[in-house]
Every structure is written in C-alpha cells, then in structure tokens.
Design an enzyme around this catalytic site. Structure first.
Site, mmCIF file in Angstrom:
data_model
loop_
_atom_site.group_PDB
_atom_site.id
_atom_site.type_symbol
_atom_site.label_atom_id
_atom_site.label_comp_id
_atom_site.label_asym_id
_atom_site.label_seq_id
_atom_site.Cartn_x
_atom_site.Cartn_y
_atom_site.Cartn_z
ATOM 1 N N LYS A 11 -5.052 -7.660 -6.814
ATOM 2 C CA LYS A 11 -6.459 -7.410 -6.989
ATOM 3 C C LYS A 11 -6.609 -6.851 -8.383
ATOM 4 C CE LYS A 11 -5.588 -2.788 -7.295
ATOM 5 N NZ LYS A 11 -5.888 -1.935 -8.444
ATOM 6 N N ASP A 138 -4.190 1.464 -1.618
ATOM 7 C CA ASP A 138 -4.698 -0.097 -1.860
ATOM 8 C C ASP A 138 -4.309 -0.881 -0.656
ATOM 9 O OD1 ASP A 138 -5.565 0.880 -4.247
ATOM 10 O OD2 ASP A 138 -3.925 -0.009 -5.449
HETATM 11 O O1 C5P Z 1 -1.134 5.859 -2.060
HETATM 12 P P1 C5P Z 1 -0.198 5.427 -3.194
HETATM 13 O O2 C5P Z 1 1.025 5.104 -2.796
HETATM 14 O O3 C5P Z 1 -0.557 3.943 -3.814
HETATM 15 O O4 C5P Z 1 -0.283 6.476 -4.364
HETATM 16 C C1 C5P Z 1 0.604 6.410 -5.256
HETATM 17 C C2 C5P Z 1 0.171 7.998 -5.953
HETATM 18 O O5 C5P Z 1 -0.999 7.738 -6.673
HETATM 19 C C3 C5P Z 1 -0.051 9.184 -4.882
HETATM 20 O O6 C5P Z 1 1.300 9.744 -4.695
HETATM 21 C C4 C5P Z 1 -0.923 10.088 -6.059
HETATM 22 O O7 C5P Z 1 -0.023 10.803 -6.892
HETATM 23 C C5 C5P Z 1 -1.560 8.991 -6.784
HETATM 24 N N1 C5P Z 1 -3.123 8.861 -6.138
HETATM 25 C C6 C5P Z 1 -3.852 9.519 -6.165
HETATM 26 N N2 C5P Z 1 -5.134 9.491 -5.566
HETATM 27 C C7 C5P Z 1 -5.435 8.289 -5.177
HETATM 28 C C8 C5P Z 1 -4.459 7.229 -4.642
HETATM 29 C C9 C5P Z 1 -3.251 7.490 -5.396
HETATM 30 O O8 C5P Z 1 -3.883 11.024 -6.640
HETATM 31 N N3 C5P Z 1 -6.599 7.979 -4.441
#
Ligand code: C5P
Length: 311
Positions: A11, A138
């Site tokens: 994406k 995501d």
């Molecule tokens: O959910 P994901 O593993 O992709 O997120 C990775 C990191 O990115 C999270 O631990 C956080 O630090 C940051 N993040 C965030 N807010 C979001 C998505 C991700 O702060 N909406």
C-alpha cells in the site's frame, strides 16, 4: 488438503495525518490508504505437526516467531483450538522491506486469509479483522485493500468507491540500504509535534469529517485535479534521512507528476502520474540519476483489492 497461494499487495498513503495521542499510547490517525500492484506471494502447504514454518527468498528477513506471518498463524491456530494444525509457508518477497509500504502487514493479513481457508476454519471477515487489528495497525486495511479511509490506529476503515476507470500509476523509489523504524518515526513526531497535537475526540472527529470531504477524495475518483499530498511523518523523517531528501528531489524533477510524497513512515517515496506509460517515461528519464544515487525504482498501478487467493 491442497496447497494454496495468496497474493499480498503493498500500500501507499495518499494522506497521513497525525491527530494526537490515544490512551493506549498509539497515535490517532486520519489516513487514506491505497493498495498498489506490487505484491508478495505466499505459498501455503498444510501439515499436521503443529509447526508453522516460514521460508523466504530474502535472507535478510526474519522468518522466526517475530514475523507477522508466523504471528498471524499462531493467533489463528490458538483461536481455533486445534493445536495440531501446522503449515509450511514459502514467501516470495517483492515488496521492499522496512519501506512504509506495509509489506509485513500485508504478509500477515495474507497468512490470516490463507490459513483460514487452508485449515478450513471458517472464521468470518469480522473475526479476521479483529485478529488483524491486534497484530498490527496497518493489517486490517491490508485484508480488503483498495482505497480506504483509515482512522483510529488505522483499524477503523471506511471504504471508498473503486478508483476511476483511468486510475493513476506511480513511480516508487527506495534506497535498498535504508529503512525507517515505524516506532522511531512516530516517537520523533511526538517529540517534535506533541505540543500541537489535538486532544479531544470532538477535534479528532472534525478532522475525520474534513478528510471525508477533502478535494483529495474527488481527485481519487477522477473528478478533480490532485491536490498536494499530506504525510505528517514526512515532515519529521525528511530532515533526518538524506536518501529521502535526495529521492524527493529527483521525483520532483520528473515531468507530468500529479503529486509526490513519502509513504507511511518512509523511506519509500512515490510520484503519481495519469498513466503507467507516463510513469515509465519518468522512470526512464530519471533512471541514470536514480542509479547514481543507488535507488531502486518500480512502476505500477493502483489496485482495487487487498490480499486475495490466487486460483
Ligand atoms: O501497529 P504497528 O506494529 O504497526 O505499530 C508499530 C509502532 O508504530 C507502534 O509500536 C507505535 O510506536 C507506532 N504507531 C503509533 N501509532 C499508530 C501506529 C503505529 O504510534 N497509529
């Protein structure tokens, strides 16, 4: 049980707005995400030994329990209650790693859909969505893909109509030696912009509503010119990562671009064009300068779907 193949597309973010902080510590976002025709393939074979093994044609990608494919398989199996379920999974990696293109998330979403079918579990879409949301921000988008508004951490989805007949194409650029850690990018954003974050749900909702009515959505539907794209993480990553600045410079030199932006937390950058032919022309015109900077580049179109079983 037969083997199964699943396509896991990447994406890009056509919009990424950081609204504020959530009680869970994640960022509250307002995004438009778009699936593109650059995809990995997962080949799944069932076993009955309770093992989920992963092999990949890229040696630099971890294939242990830290990989979202394995995590997704383990979650699905735990929720099913059938501990003997196993699978041998082979991943053909085409999406650049650590690029802001949701390659890992799309792989995890593909594992959920593929193993649900392979193991005959019959989990419904809503259940797969809730597992996806637990595994990564995501991942829910990657299940259905296409063009969607994504709110919350990214898991609150509002699908947009399929793209116009002539949807844009893109030239995507990434330096193979550079990746950006998503937690680092969000952490830096909080440090630099935290004082200006919105705080109330009413303010968040106002921004969501503004995005629902933004000129960008008319452009996506082919009814208006493309406005400049907004990615709040670009503002914090660009000053820190030299190759991001270099690639943006190059893409901005291309002729006939509709818009240029970073995807997700970077470091991949893209330029939009009205057609694949124009994207390829721009690629050709920039090829030498991209090669001199050590960049890899891809031309591809928008895609109207997320993960899908390959017949
Ligand atoms: O959910 P994901 O593993 O992709 O997120 C990775 C990191 O990115 C999270 O631990 C956080 O630090 C940051 N993040 C965030 N807010 C979001 C998505 C991700 O702060 N909406």
């Amino acid at each position: 049980m037969a083997d199964l193949c699943v396509r896991a597309p990447a994406k890009i973010n056509l919009h990424l707005e950081v609204l504020g902080l959530r009680p869970d510590g994640f960022h509250e976002l307002a995004m438009v995400m778009q699936s593109i025709d650059l995809a990995d393939t997962l080949r799944l074979r069932p076993t009955a030994d309770g093992q989920i093994s992963l092999q990949c044609d890229r040696s630099d990608l971890p294939t242990d329990g830290s990989n979202l494919i394995v995590k997704a398989g383990e979650m699905l199996r735990a929720r099913s209650g059938f501990s003997e379920l196993g699978a041998e999974i082979v991943l053909e990696k085409r999406i650049p790693i650590g690029a802001g293109l949701a390659g890992g998330s799309s792989n995890g979403a593909a594992a959920l859909v593929g193993l649900n079918t392979l193991w005959g579990l019959g989990f419904r879409s809503q259940e797969l969505h809730s597992m996806a949301a637990e595994l990564g921000s995501d991942m829910p988008f990657c299940l259905d893909g296409g063009t969607q508004l994504c709110f919350g951490r990214g898991e609150r989805l509002e699908a947009l109509p399929p793209n116009a007949d002539e949807s844009p194409a893109l030239l995507l650029v990434k330096h193979p030696a550079v990746s950006v850690s998503t937690p680092w990018a969000y952490g830096l954003c909080k440090q630099l912009r935290g004082d200006f974050y919105l705080e109330s749900e009413a303010d968040f909702e106002q921004r969501r509503q503004a995005l629902r009515q933004a000129p960008l959505l008319q452009a996506i539907m082919g009814k208006a010119a493309w406005p400049p794209l907004r990615n709040d993480l670009q503002g914090v990553v660009e000053p820190e990562v030299e190759t991001v600045r270099q690639a943006l410079d190059l893409l901005r030199q291309a002729e006939h671009t509709l818009a240029v932006a970073m995807s997700g937390s970077g470091p991949s950058l893209f330029a939009l064009f009205t057609s694949l032919v124009q994207a390829r022309c721009a690629h050709e015109a920039l090829a030498e300068r991209l090669a001199q900077g050590g960049f890899e580049a891809w031309c591809c179109g928008f895609s109207d779907r997320g993960v899908s079983l390959i017949p």
